[in-house]
Scaffold this motif. Structure first.
Motif, PDB file in Angstrom:
ATOM      1  N   SER A 230      -3.387  -8.607 -10.574  1.00  0.00           N
ATOM      2  CA  SER A 230      -3.001  -9.891  -9.999  1.00  0.00           C
ATOM      3  C   SER A 230      -2.478  -9.812  -8.569  1.00  0.00           C
ATOM      4  CB  SER A 230      -1.953 -10.574 -10.883  1.00  0.00           C
ATOM      5  OG  SER A 230      -0.839  -9.724 -11.064  1.00  0.00           O
ATOM      6  N   THR A 231      -2.232  -8.611  -8.064  1.00  0.00           N
ATOM      7  CA  THR A 231      -1.696  -8.500  -6.700  1.00  0.00           C
ATOM      8  C   THR A 231      -2.573  -7.605  -5.833  1.00  0.00           C
ATOM      9  OG1 THR A 231      -0.332  -6.521  -7.069  1.00  0.00           O
ATOM     10  CG2 THR A 231       0.654  -8.675  -7.650  1.00  0.00           C
ATOM     11  N   MET A 232      -2.460  -7.849  -4.563  1.00  0.00           N
ATOM     12  CA  MET A 232      -3.175  -7.034  -3.582  1.00  0.00           C
ATOM     13  C   MET A 232      -2.762  -5.569  -3.691  1.00  0.00           C
ATOM     14  SD  MET A 232      -5.484  -7.771  -1.177  1.00  0.00           S
ATOM     15  CE  MET A 232      -5.226  -9.356  -0.455  1.00  0.00           C
ATOM     16  N   ASP A 233      -1.476  -5.314  -3.901  1.00  0.00           N
ATOM     17  CA  ASP A 233      -0.989  -3.935  -4.011  1.00  0.00           C
ATOM     18  C   ASP A 233      -1.610  -3.212  -5.211  1.00  0.00           C
ATOM     19  OD1 ASP A 233       0.555  -4.073  -1.723  1.00  0.00           O
ATOM     20  OD2 ASP A 233       2.412  -4.540  -2.800  1.00  0.00           O
ATOM     21  N   GLN A 234      -1.761  -3.910  -6.335  1.00  0.00           N
ATOM     22  CA  GLN A 234      -2.380  -3.302  -7.517  1.00  0.00           C
ATOM     23  C   GLN A 234      -3.830  -2.929  -7.234  1.00  0.00           C
ATOM     24  OE1 GLN A 234      -1.735  -6.557 -10.259  1.00  0.00           O
ATOM     25  NE2 GLN A 234      -0.097  -5.434 -11.326  1.00  0.00           N
ATOM     26  N   VAL A 235      -4.552  -3.828  -6.595  1.00  0.00           N
ATOM     27  CA  VAL A 235      -5.969  -3.579  -6.305  1.00  0.00           C
ATOM     28  C   VAL A 235      -6.108  -2.483  -5.258  1.00  0.00           C
ATOM     29  CG1 VAL A 235      -8.154  -4.588  -5.524  1.00  0.00           C
ATOM     30  CG2 VAL A 235      -6.606  -5.927  -6.972  1.00  0.00           C
ATOM     31  N   LYS A 236      -5.245  -2.472  -4.262  1.00  0.00           N
ATOM     32  CA  LYS A 236      -5.282  -1.404  -3.254  1.00  0.00           C
ATOM     33  C   LYS A 236      -5.037  -0.043  -3.900  1.00  0.00           C
ATOM     34  CE  LYS A 236      -4.059  -4.065   0.837  1.00  0.00           C
ATOM     35  NZ  LYS A 236      -3.030  -4.330   1.861  1.00  0.00           N
ATOM     36  N   ALA A 237      -4.103   0.016  -4.851  1.00  0.00           N
ATOM     37  CA  ALA A 237      -3.835   1.282  -5.544  1.00  0.00           C
ATOM     38  C   ALA A 237      -5.051   1.712  -6.359  1.00  0.00           C
ATOM     39  CB  ALA A 237      -2.608   1.142  -6.446  1.00  0.00           C
ATOM     40  N   LEU A 238      -5.701   0.764  -7.026  1.00  0.00           N
ATOM     41  CA  LEU A 238      -6.918   1.093  -7.781  1.00  0.00           C
ATOM     42  C   LEU A 238      -8.011   1.596  -6.836  1.00  0.00           C
ATOM     43  CD1 LEU A 238      -8.484   1.057 -10.501  1.00  0.00           C
ATOM     44  CD2 LEU A 238      -9.175  -1.289  -9.903  1.00  0.00           C
ATOM     45  N   LEU A 239      -8.197   0.921  -5.724  1.00  0.00           N
ATOM     46  CA  LEU A 239      -9.203   1.341  -4.751  1.00  0.00           C
ATOM     47  C   LEU A 239      -8.880   2.714  -4.173  1.00  0.00           C
ATOM     48  CD1 LEU A 239      -9.973  -2.020  -2.938  1.00  0.00           C
ATOM     49  CD2 LEU A 239     -11.537  -0.671  -4.356  1.00  0.00           C
ATOM     50  N   THR A 240      -7.627   2.981  -3.931  1.00  0.00           N
ATOM     51  CA  THR A 240      -7.233   4.304  -3.441  1.00  0.00           C
ATOM     52  C   THR A 240      -7.634   5.370  -4.453  1.00  0.00           C
ATOM     53  OG1 THR A 240      -5.438   3.411  -2.121  1.00  0.00           O
ATOM     54  CG2 THR A 240      -5.269   5.743  -2.742  1.00  0.00           C
ATOM     55  N   ALA A 241      -7.436   5.099  -5.730  1.00  0.00           N
ATOM     56  CA  ALA A 241      -7.835   6.051  -6.780  1.00  0.00           C
ATOM     57  C   ALA A 241      -9.346   6.230  -6.795  1.00  0.00           C
ATOM     58  CB  ALA A 241      -7.329   5.577  -8.140  1.00  0.00           C
ATOM     59  N   TYR A 242     -10.099   5.122  -6.744  1.00  0.00           N
ATOM     60  CA  TYR A 242     -11.569   5.227  -6.704  1.00  0.00           C
ATOM     61  C   TYR A 242     -12.019   6.048  -5.501  1.00  0.00           C
ATOM     62  CZ  TYR A 242     -12.225   1.272 -10.037  1.00  0.00           C
ATOM     63  OH  TYR A 242     -12.238   0.444 -11.124  1.00  0.00           O
ATOM     64  N   ILE A 243     -11.539   5.673  -4.335  1.00  0.00           N
ATOM     65  CA  ILE A 243     -11.988   6.297  -3.091  1.00  0.00           C
ATOM     66  C   ILE A 243     -11.662   7.790  -3.083  1.00  0.00           C
ATOM     67  CG2 ILE A 243     -11.625   6.317  -0.591  1.00  0.00           C
ATOM     68  CD1 ILE A 243     -11.299   3.159  -0.893  1.00  0.00           C
ATOM     69  N   SER A 244     -10.521   8.170  -3.622  1.00  0.00           N
ATOM     70  CA  SER A 244     -10.158   9.592  -3.651  1.00  0.00           C
ATOM     71  C   SER A 244     -11.097  10.393  -4.558  1.00  0.00           C
ATOM     72  CB  SER A 244      -8.715   9.769  -4.116  1.00  0.00           C
ATOM     73  OG  SER A 244      -8.585   9.498  -5.504  1.00  0.00           O
ATOM     74  N   LYS A 245     -11.700   9.743  -5.529  1.00  0.00           N
ATOM     75  CA  LYS A 245     -12.596  10.446  -6.456  1.00  0.00           C
ATOM     76  C   LYS A 245     -14.016  10.608  -5.899  1.00  0.00           C
ATOM     77  CE  LYS A 245     -10.037   9.007 -10.518  1.00  0.00           C
ATOM     78  NZ  LYS A 245     -10.017   8.086 -11.666  1.00  0.00           N
ATOM     79  N   TYR A 246     -14.351   9.889  -4.832  1.00  0.00           N
ATOM     80  CA  TYR A 246     -15.697  10.012  -4.269  1.00  0.00           C
ATOM     81  C   TYR A 246     -15.987  11.410  -3.746  1.00  0.00           C
ATOM     82  CZ  TYR A 246     -16.568   5.008  -4.747  1.00  0.00           C
ATOM     83  OH  TYR A 246     -16.769   3.751  -5.256  1.00  0.00           O
TER      84      TYR A 246
END
Length: 185
Positions: free
Chosen positions: A47-63
Motif C-alpha cells: 500500500s505504500t511507495m516505501d513497501q514497493v521500493k523495498a520489493l523492487l530493491t529485492a528484485y533488482i538485487s537478484k538480477y
C-alpha cells in the motif's frame, strides 16, 4: 544447467523486461495495491511507495543471479507497467521452471496475460536449457485458469512443487508444457 537470467523480450503489444525502480508508481496504481489482483495471485497487498521500493530493491538485487527470472510487463501504447510474469521456482536439476503472472485489474480482458505467457514459453524453449515449464491456478481463480486453458500448456496431475513438497494439489489445477512437445507442434 546454463541459466540466462531475465532477458527482455517483446510481443506485439508488450515489452517484458527486468524491473527498475521507476516501475514503483505504475505498480501501485495498476496492480500491486489491489487486493483483487494480489489475493487471487497469492501475494500480499502493498500500500505504500516505501513497501514497493523495498520489493523492487529485492528484485533488482537478484538480477545479478543468472537463475533469477522476473519480468515487468509493460504495455507498449501507454508505456505503463501493468503486471509481471516470472519463474517463481526454478529447478535446475531437472531443467524445470514454474511460471506465475499477474495483470492489473484495469487491463483485464485484453489478453495481456496470455500474450506474455505465450511469448515467455517461446523465448524459454528457443533460448534456454529448460525442458519443462509448469504453472498452476487455484480453482477459484478462474481468470488465471482461462489463461492456462488457452495456452499451449496442458493439464497434468502434479508439478514439481507438489512432488518436492510431497503433497497432492487440493484446490489447485496444474499445467505444464515440455520442450519436445512444444517444438513438435
Amino acid at each position: 544447467m546454463k541459466h540466462t537470467g531475465t532477458q527482455p523480450f517483446e510481443t506485439e503489444r508488450l515489452v517484458c523486461r527486468p524491473f527498475v525502480q521507476a516501475d514503483c508508481t505504475d505498480m501501485l496504481r495498476n496492480w500491486i495495491s489491489n487486493p483483487n489482483v494480489q489475493l487471487e495471485y497469492g501475494e500480499p497487498v502493498y500500500s505504500t511507495m516505501d513497501q514497493v521500493k523495498a520489493l523492487l530493491t529485492a528484485y533488482i538485487s537478484k538480477y545479478s543471479s543468472p537463475d533469477f527470472y522476473r519480468w515487468a510487463i509493460v504495455e507498449k501504447n501507454s508505456k505503463q507497467n501493468i503486471g509481471q510474469i516470472a519463474f517463481c521456482r526454478v529447478y535446475s536439476d531437472c531443467r524445470t521452471a514454474e511460471i506465475e503472472y499477474c495483470i492489473g485489474e484495469p487491463f483485464w480482458g485484453n489478453g495481456y496475460a496470455s500474450e506474455a505467457l505465450s511469448a515467455l514459453i517461446d523465448v524459454t524453449f528457443h533460448s534456454t536449457d529448460f525442458i519443462r515449464l509448469e504453472a498452476y491456478h487455484r480453482i477459484e481463480n478462474t481468470r488465471s485458469g482461462r489463461v492456462l486453458e488457452k495456452s499451449v500448456m496442458h493439464s497434468t496431475e502434479l508439478i514439481e512443487r507438489f512432488i518436492r513438497e510431497q503433497t497432492i494439489p487440493h484446490g489447485e489445477v496444474c499445467y505444464c508444457i515440455e520442450k519436445h512437445v512444444y517444438t513438435a507442434r
